[in-house]
Design a protein around this motif. Sequence first.
Motif, mmCIF file in Angstrom:
data_model
loop_
_atom_site.group_PDB
_atom_site.id
_atom_site.type_symbol
_atom_site.label_atom_id
_atom_site.label_comp_id
_atom_site.label_asym_id
_atom_site.label_seq_id
_atom_site.Cartn_x
_atom_site.Cartn_y
_atom_site.Cartn_z
ATOM 1 N N THR A 4 -46.660 -14.488 -19.346
ATOM 2 C CA THR A 4 -47.645 -15.432 -20.133
ATOM 3 C C THR A 4 -48.924 -15.113 -20.904
ATOM 4 N N PRO A 5 -49.232 -15.557 -21.995
ATOM 5 C CA PRO A 5 -50.235 -14.924 -22.904
ATOM 6 C C PRO A 5 -51.479 -14.827 -22.078
ATOM 7 N N ASP A 6 -51.805 -15.511 -20.913
ATOM 8 C CA ASP A 6 -53.201 -15.315 -20.435
ATOM 9 C C ASP A 6 -52.909 -13.823 -19.632
ATOM 10 N N LEU A 7 -51.905 -13.715 -18.888
ATOM 11 C CA LEU A 7 -51.531 -12.336 -18.366
ATOM 12 C C LEU A 7 -51.602 -11.206 -19.285
ATOM 13 N N ASP A 9 -53.357 -11.042 -22.233
ATOM 14 C CA ASP A 9 -54.896 -10.865 -22.391
ATOM 15 C C ASP A 9 -55.708 -10.360 -21.396
ATOM 16 N N ASP A 10 -55.141 -10.561 -20.218
ATOM 17 C CA ASP A 10 -55.980 -10.040 -19.086
ATOM 18 C C ASP A 10 -55.867 -8.544 -18.921
ATOM 19 N N THR A 13 -57.737 -6.876 -21.742
ATOM 20 C CA THR A 13 -59.231 -6.879 -21.346
ATOM 21 C C THR A 13 -59.645 -6.088 -19.938
ATOM 22 N N LYS A 15 -58.566 -6.676 -17.098
ATOM 23 C CA LYS A 15 -59.144 -7.874 -15.849
ATOM 24 C C LYS A 15 -57.900 -8.068 -15.071
ATOM 25 N N THR A 199 -57.244 -11.097 -12.291
ATOM 26 C CA THR A 199 -56.023 -11.650 -12.090
ATOM 27 C C THR A 199 -55.211 -10.348 -11.330
ATOM 28 N N ARG A 227 -56.966 -19.586 -11.897
ATOM 29 C CA ARG A 227 -56.142 -18.914 -12.423
ATOM 30 C C ARG A 227 -55.177 -18.425 -11.474
ATOM 31 N N ARG A 279 -48.786 -8.177 -28.331
ATOM 32 C CA ARG A 279 -50.027 -8.884 -28.037
ATOM 33 C C ARG A 279 -51.139 -8.625 -28.691
#
Length: 290
Positions: A4-7, A9-10, A13, A15, A199, A227, A279
């Motif tokens: 996923t894009p959220d993963l 992105d984490d 950063t 995170k 995450t 999340r 990404r």
Amino acid sequence: MDFTPDLLDDFITRKVAFFLGAGISAGVHTRTGESVKTWAEFLIETSKKTGQDELISEVKEFLDRKDYLFACELLKDHFADEWETILKSEYEKIGEITELQKAVLELKQRIIVTTNFDLFIERNWDLINTDATHNLQIKNGISADCFSVFRDEKDYLIKIHASINAPDTIIFSLSDYASKAHANWQYSTFIETLLNTHTVLFIGFSMDDATITNILAVYAKKYPRSRPHYAFLPDYTSDRKIKIMKSHRKLYILPYSSKDNHQELLVLLNELKQEIEKRKRLLLIDKKSI
């Protein structure tokens, strides 16, 4: 596999917190060419050293149920003062870095949490992080000192079951869990804080640890809109189980095949690294177009 894009992105950063289980040490070869034993192999071999058929049978019985803690407690009770020496003789061995460990470390996240008490991660971290300007911060066991991980930007290895070079603090048996995990409020508070701030990606962790899975279940109930977290699990093909993990533990399963010594997991981690780079480039293009 679609990450996923959220993963992604984490990861960009930093995170994502890795939660590494026994599987991350599987396949490690020592400098003598031997493979480091799994928990089950270690406990079986150690039980045979007792020379007591009844005890050997009892240990095997608990291992068949995957009750490693009780099996370990039987042996710890039998060997008494010799137990520490027996643990050290196996888990103080120097191991060469595996491709799986290398793939994890190359993702360069700030926080690594592990239930393993061997020394493989800390001894290999410098091999990958050649651009690091400061040492890896290592915390053995969970104490108030561990919460500094949430207040600075240093790189941390949190060994929640302690370390073989501090054997009196290790969590390995039933009594260890009772006194150092269940009775330690900082243990559950630290993991819950980690779940709330990062995450978490479980790798090489079977999700059989009742303490950890109970914390995940409580977290999911307390923070239903939070999340999700992720876990690579081998041969996890049941849609029903995957759905339950998602709804009751806020845990997204990333299934893979265990064939050929979990080779697909290595492939997926390398694929994940490539997707993170893609990404990054996409976000950079979007930023420049603004």
